[in-house]
Design a protein around this motif. Sequence first.
Motif, PDB file in Angstrom:
ATOM      1  N   LYS A   2      45.932 -17.680 -15.158  1.00  0.00           N
ATOM      2  CA  LYS A   2      45.643 -17.725 -16.601  1.00  0.00           C
ATOM      3  C   LYS A   2      45.959 -16.405 -17.299  1.00  0.00           C
ATOM      4  N   LEU A  51      48.385 -33.746 -15.473  1.00  0.00           N
ATOM      5  CA  LEU A  51      47.912 -32.597 -16.261  1.00  0.00           C
ATOM      6  C   LEU A  51      49.078 -31.871 -16.918  1.00  0.00           C
ATOM      7  N   HIS A  52      50.295 -32.276 -16.589  1.00  0.00           N
ATOM      8  CA  HIS A  52      51.479 -31.609 -17.169  1.00  0.00           C
ATOM      9  C   HIS A  52      52.305 -32.699 -17.852  1.00  0.00           C
ATOM     10  N   LYS A  81      30.061 -34.230 -18.452  1.00  0.00           N
ATOM     11  CA  LYS A  81      30.538 -33.419 -17.317  1.00  0.00           C
ATOM     12  C   LYS A  81      30.413 -34.144 -15.972  1.00  0.00           C
ATOM     13  N   ARG A 137      38.981 -37.456 -18.877  1.00  0.00           N
ATOM     14  CA  ARG A 137      39.366 -36.492 -19.896  1.00  0.00           C
ATOM     15  C   ARG A 137      40.183 -37.199 -20.956  1.00  0.00           C
ATOM     16  N   LEU A 138      40.117 -36.722 -22.148  1.00  0.00           N
ATOM     17  CA  LEU A 138      40.911 -37.321 -23.209  1.00  0.00           C
ATOM     18  C   LEU A 138      42.353 -36.853 -23.042  1.00  0.00           C
ATOM     19  N   GLY A 196      46.142 -36.028 -23.555  1.00  0.00           N
ATOM     20  CA  GLY A 196      46.870 -35.652 -24.771  1.00  0.00           C
ATOM     21  C   GLY A 196      46.091 -34.674 -25.635  1.00  0.00           C
ATOM     22  N   PHE A 197      44.937 -34.223 -25.129  1.00  0.00           N
ATOM     23  CA  PHE A 197      44.153 -33.220 -25.862  1.00  0.00           C
ATOM     24  C   PHE A 197      43.993 -31.977 -25.006  1.00  0.00           C
ATOM     25  N   ARG A 206      46.847 -25.439 -22.099  1.00  0.00           N
ATOM     26  CA  ARG A 206      46.559 -24.163 -21.460  1.00  0.00           C
ATOM     27  C   ARG A 206      46.785 -22.971 -22.405  1.00  0.00           C
ATOM     28  N   TYR A 247      32.255 -30.695 -29.680  1.00  0.00           N
ATOM     29  CA  TYR A 247      32.705 -30.374 -28.313  1.00  0.00           C
ATOM     30  C   TYR A 247      34.180 -29.971 -28.334  1.00  0.00           C
ATOM     31  N   ARG A 253      35.833 -26.006 -28.020  1.00  0.00           N
ATOM     32  CA  ARG A 253      36.766 -25.693 -26.913  1.00  0.00           C
ATOM     33  C   ARG A 253      38.211 -25.615 -27.380  1.00  0.00           C
ATOM     34  N   ASN A 268      47.942 -32.501 -28.226  1.00  0.00           N
ATOM     35  CA  ASN A 268      49.158 -31.777 -27.844  1.00  0.00           C
ATOM     36  C   ASN A 268      50.383 -32.672 -28.044  1.00  0.00           C
ATOM     37  N   ASP A 312      52.169 -34.280 -26.182  1.00  0.00           N
ATOM     38  CA  ASP A 312      52.227 -35.526 -25.428  1.00  0.00           C
ATOM     39  C   ASP A 312      51.344 -36.620 -25.995  1.00  0.00           C
TER      40      ASP A 312
HETATM   41  N1  ACO Z   1      39.127 -33.831 -22.519  1.00  0.00           N
HETATM   42  C1  ACO Z   1      37.836 -33.404 -22.388  1.00  0.00           C
HETATM   43  N2  ACO Z   1      37.509 -32.117 -22.078  1.00  0.00           N
HETATM   44  C2  ACO Z   1      38.507 -31.248 -21.910  1.00  0.00           C
HETATM   45  C3  ACO Z   1      39.867 -31.627 -22.029  1.00  0.00           C
HETATM   46  C4  ACO Z   1      40.151 -32.974 -22.357  1.00  0.00           C
HETATM   47  N3  ACO Z   1      41.415 -33.380 -22.492  1.00  0.00           N
HETATM   48  N4  ACO Z   1      40.652 -30.549 -21.800  1.00  0.00           N
HETATM   49  C5  ACO Z   1      39.832 -29.533 -21.540  1.00  0.00           C
HETATM   50  N5  ACO Z   1      38.536 -29.940 -21.597  1.00  0.00           N
HETATM   51  C6  ACO Z   1      37.341 -29.097 -21.445  1.00  0.00           C
HETATM   52  C7  ACO Z   1      37.085 -28.741 -20.005  1.00  0.00           C
HETATM   53  O1  ACO Z   1      36.246 -29.692 -19.379  1.00  0.00           O
HETATM   54  C8  ACO Z   1      36.449 -27.387 -20.117  1.00  0.00           C
HETATM   55  O2  ACO Z   1      35.118 -27.577 -20.559  1.00  0.00           O
HETATM   56  P1  ACO Z   1      33.960 -26.531 -20.115  1.00  0.00           P
HETATM   57  O3  ACO Z   1      34.375 -25.219 -20.691  1.00  0.00           O
HETATM   58  O4  ACO Z   1      32.710 -27.110 -20.712  1.00  0.00           O
HETATM   59  O5  ACO Z   1      33.953 -26.538 -18.613  1.00  0.00           O
HETATM   60  C9  ACO Z   1      37.203 -26.745 -21.297  1.00  0.00           C
HETATM   61  O6  ACO Z   1      37.631 -27.856 -22.105  1.00  0.00           O
HETATM   62  C10 ACO Z   1      38.411 -25.925 -20.872  1.00  0.00           C
HETATM   63  O7  ACO Z   1      39.249 -26.733 -20.074  1.00  0.00           O
HETATM   64  P2  ACO Z   1      40.177 -26.214 -18.905  1.00  0.00           P
HETATM   65  O8  ACO Z   1      40.521 -27.343 -17.988  1.00  0.00           O
HETATM   66  O9  ACO Z   1      39.580 -24.997 -18.290  1.00  0.00           O
HETATM   67  O10 ACO Z   1      41.481 -25.774 -19.698  1.00  0.00           O
HETATM   68  P3  ACO Z   1      42.870 -25.487 -19.060  1.00  0.00           P
HETATM   69  O11 ACO Z   1      43.555 -24.545 -19.972  1.00  0.00           O
HETATM   70  O12 ACO Z   1      42.737 -25.104 -17.629  1.00  0.00           O
HETATM   71  O13 ACO Z   1      43.579 -26.935 -19.047  1.00  0.00           O
HETATM   72  C11 ACO Z   1      44.783 -28.851 -19.740  1.00  0.00           C
HETATM   73  C12 ACO Z   1      44.494 -27.360 -19.994  1.00  0.00           C
HETATM   74  C13 ACO Z   1      45.146 -29.090 -18.263  1.00  0.00           C
HETATM   75  C14 ACO Z   1      45.997 -29.244 -20.586  1.00  0.00           C
HETATM   76  C15 ACO Z   1      43.530 -29.672 -20.124  1.00  0.00           C
HETATM   77  O14 ACO Z   1      43.214 -29.470 -21.482  1.00  0.00           O
HETATM   78  C16 ACO Z   1      43.711 -31.168 -19.846  1.00  0.00           C
HETATM   79  O15 ACO Z   1      43.448 -31.621 -18.722  1.00  0.00           O
HETATM   80  N6  ACO Z   1      44.151 -31.966 -20.888  1.00  0.00           N
HETATM   81  C17 ACO Z   1      44.439 -33.364 -20.697  1.00  0.00           C
HETATM   82  C18 ACO Z   1      45.797 -33.533 -20.028  1.00  0.00           C
HETATM   83  C19 ACO Z   1      46.947 -33.257 -20.959  1.00  0.00           C
HETATM   84  O16 ACO Z   1      46.998 -33.708 -22.101  1.00  0.00           O
HETATM   85  N7  ACO Z   1      47.934 -32.495 -20.443  1.00  0.00           N
HETATM   86  C20 ACO Z   1      49.167 -32.184 -21.187  1.00  0.00           C
HETATM   87  C21 ACO Z   1      49.333 -30.720 -21.379  1.00  0.00           C
HETATM   88  S1  ACO Z   1      50.663 -30.423 -22.476  1.00  0.00           S
HETATM   89  C22 ACO Z   1      52.033 -30.499 -21.563  1.00  0.00           C
HETATM   90  O17 ACO Z   1      52.081 -30.430 -20.361  1.00  0.00           O
HETATM   91  C23 ACO Z   1      53.272 -30.619 -22.367  1.00  0.00           C
END
Ligand code: ACO
Length: 426
Positions: A46, A262-263, A294, A299-300, A302-303, A306, A351, A355, A360, A362
Amino acid sequence: MSKATIEINGKKYEFPVVEGTENELGIDIKKLRAEAGVITLDRGYKNTGSCESAITFLNGEEGVLRYRGYSIEALAEKADFLEVAYLLIFGELPTKTQLDKFYADIKEESTVDEEMKKILDGFPKSAHPMGVLSSLTSALIAFNPSSVNVESEEDMYKAIVKILGKFPVLAAWTLRKKNSLPLNYGDDSLGYVENLHKMMFEKPGKSYKVDKEVIEALDKLLILHADHEQNCSTSTVRMVGSSHAGLFASISAGISALWGPLHGGANQAVIEMLERIKEDGGDTKKFMAKAKDKEDPFRLMGFGHRVYKNFDPRAKIIKKSADEVLAQLGVDDPVLDIAKGLEKEALEDQYFVDRKLYPNVDFYSGIIYRALGIPVEMFTVMFALGRLPGWIAQWREMRLMKEPIGRPRQIYTGENLREFKEVEKR
Ligand code: ACO
């Protein structure tokens, strides 16, 4: 040059601070272990810069994305995908002559060895297109075995136009195999993106027709995905390439990295999630609650992102494009209403606000792909087609900069030395 001081057990160590052209600062810790006997620990990298790069600038706090200094907004509006590919790879926007030559050279390479069809034939129809694409890209090496002499610009150029020419054929074939359609080749009279579309969707015995708006939307989507600095798949491409594995092998690895939900797999996961909500009765509030719980792994999709902790500039462009394309095509899709509902609720929910979880790229790309008639398992393949120039540019830069082999360290947390016991004594 400014310096950073690290104090470990009362002893101070100084390290140079590197400054980028957009004033980003990084502590160069190359000598840390040799001098202080410690390493840095940064799960998921990170806070770790793996390289210096002149390709893409992004500022996640301010929602800025630029390729080679040009804003993503300007490129999405004014350039086409092939121009952007050239820009990313070679550093400058091409002149008309350069662009024409680039495309002519790509077209020259837009066939693959017929034997490749046998490899494709070995896959079950149910195989995920990303797995097939990664395998076929890797298989290309067998038919193009000469390794790239990275000291030669000409050799490098040849490898680049080869992959840009052959990749769309392979991508289209993965779809055609799934749809039991004969494997075809492109039409040299068409542009890169229209040709790709034709290869994917042309039906035997039927004349091929496509709306101009569809190709424009597709072109824009590919531009928005073309590079994103050191993300998971790009880092993979650079990492694999750092062992001096070839371009095709490195890209095949990048495709595998992109596949995950996740990507790049998120665009598929978004539509699957929206479908699931629809089938469940369309109660978005219920799924919002699940995303916040938790104890619940949901997870939602598209939201969140990183690096974008404000908004994703690509999402802004694509949202507008999605609205236009859907209106143009007259699409009436209940899944879209669910998407709009979720987006509204998430943007107002504490929430998600706390955060900094925004839709995003996608979140919207899946919606457009669906409206364009692209099957859901192909969404991540479309992402790969867009990301290809970025992977190539990053691989080329890494090789030209003579980066050392990528090899992180670790903090070992396993057993200390143990005595071996023969199997009878365990
Ligand atoms: N839905 C609900 N909660 C979420 C989500 C989500 N989509 N994304 C993050 N959070 C929460 C986590 O649970 C965490 O909560 P906490 O602080 O209470 O523990 C906080 O937000 C931070 O989340 P991290 O996973 O630490 O953030 P990180 O930067 O590592 O992850 C990621 C980013 C992987 C994109 C994440 O937001 C996710 O899983 N999103 C959904 C998958 C997605 O849309 N991926 C596409 C990325 S864009 C791309 O690749 C082009």
